[in-house]
Design an enzyme around this catalytic site. Structure first.
Site, PDB file in Angstrom:
ATOM      1  N   ASP A  70       0.736  -1.113   0.008  1.00  0.00           N
ATOM      2  CA  ASP A  70       0.005   0.101  -0.091  1.00  0.00           C
ATOM      3  C   ASP A  70       0.735   1.391   0.067  1.00  0.00           C
ATOM      4  OD1 ASP A  70      -0.923  -0.259   3.485  1.00  0.00           O
ATOM      5  OD2 ASP A  70       0.541   0.818   2.414  1.00  0.00           O
ATOM      6  N   ALA A  71       0.343   2.415  -0.304  1.00  0.00           N
ATOM      7  CA  ALA A  71       1.003   3.667  -0.479  1.00  0.00           C
ATOM      8  C   ALA A  71       1.834   4.215   0.660  1.00  0.00           C
ATOM      9  CB  ALA A  71       0.076   4.950  -0.813  1.00  0.00           C
TER      10      ALA A  71
END
Length: 265
Positions: free
Chosen positions: A109-110
């Site tokens: 994820d970011a």
């Protein structure tokens, strides 16, 4: 096939960089080379490099020189896709460093940094990313609060989440000071944001998260935001892993949402 129905095995090994032709001949005579799972010990053997699978001492040999395998230390703030429709920072700038059209294997994820694999080998990507193959990943998380030995034991014993029970394959407390702790978790689960959810469930929300290991690959000293091509040894380890279940259905595309830390909105 050309060259009288195939190419001599020792020549194939030498061309693949396994060893010189003379040493490759010795490996064959010693029974250390297999073709499609069968030991080949005769020097006159010929194979089709485009279709046959070769391994030496149980480690797969890469015969297809068109396949590229790259390690990326993904920075935070970058989404795990080659083209983000919302205009966020994505992986394109890292893939553009290579001539081949590369895609990411799985996702982080970011807000998570660390090891991602970029490749144009869809079959291998399917094996690495799909949870059914049980490829382990190692994460180091900086969490809020002082983690105790009891909490570590709880993580490995198993906890209940909204989508069912989960247990870490391994868990270690690396440091506990100044109101925060460093925890190392090893998992093979492919559930969404599983590391963050597990640690939140035991009362220690994640402040920072990095993936240090992906299957046989170790991030090592690769700086954040940098890429490097995998070594011959690393490629062999990945290909060996990908051949564990040769009858598994291939992925439709290299990029897949199956991973420890899926990209979420």
């Amino acid at each position: 096939m050309s060259e009288a129905e195939g190419i001599r095995l020792q020549k194939v090994l030498a061309n693949a960089g396994v060893a010189s032709r003379r040493v490759s001949e010795q490996l064959i005579v010693e029974g250390r080379v297999r073709v499609n799972g069968v030991i080949v010990s005769e020097l006159g053997a010929r194979i089709d490099p485009e279709n046959d699978l070769v391994d030496v001492d149980g480690t797969a040999v890469q015969l297809d020189a068109t396949k590229r395998y790259v390690m990326l230390n993904k920075p935070t703030g970058v989404v795990s896709t080659m083209k983000d429709e919302r205009g966020r920072a994505d992986l394109r700038r890292f893939a553009e460093e290579w001539e081949e059209r590369l895609y990411n294997v799985g996702r982080l994820d970011a807000d998570t940094s660390g090891l991602l694999v970029l490749t144009n080998d869809g079959e291998l990507a399917h094996v690495l990313a799909h949870p059914r193959f049980g490829v382990t990943k190692v994460y180091i998380a900086k969490v809020e609060g002082r983690v105790t030995a009891q909490t570590i034991a709880r993580l490995t014993r198993g906890i209940e989440l909204d989508d069912g029970p989960i247990a870490a394959d391994r868990a270690r407390l690396l440091d506990a000071s100044s109101g925060s702790s460093l925890v190392e978790l090893t998992l093979h689960s492919g559930r969404n944001r599983i590391v963050r959810r597990m640690l939140a469930e035991v009362g220690h929300p994640v402040a920072e998260l990095v993936r240090r290991q992906f299957g046989p690959l170790h991030l090592g000293t690769l700086p954040v935001g940098r890429t490097r091509e995998l070594t011959k040894v690393e490629r062999g380890a990945l290909l060996t892993l990908s051949r564990r279940e040769p009858d598994a259905p291939p992925a439709e595309g290299v990029e897949t949402p199956e991973s420890e830390e899926q990209e979420t909105s």
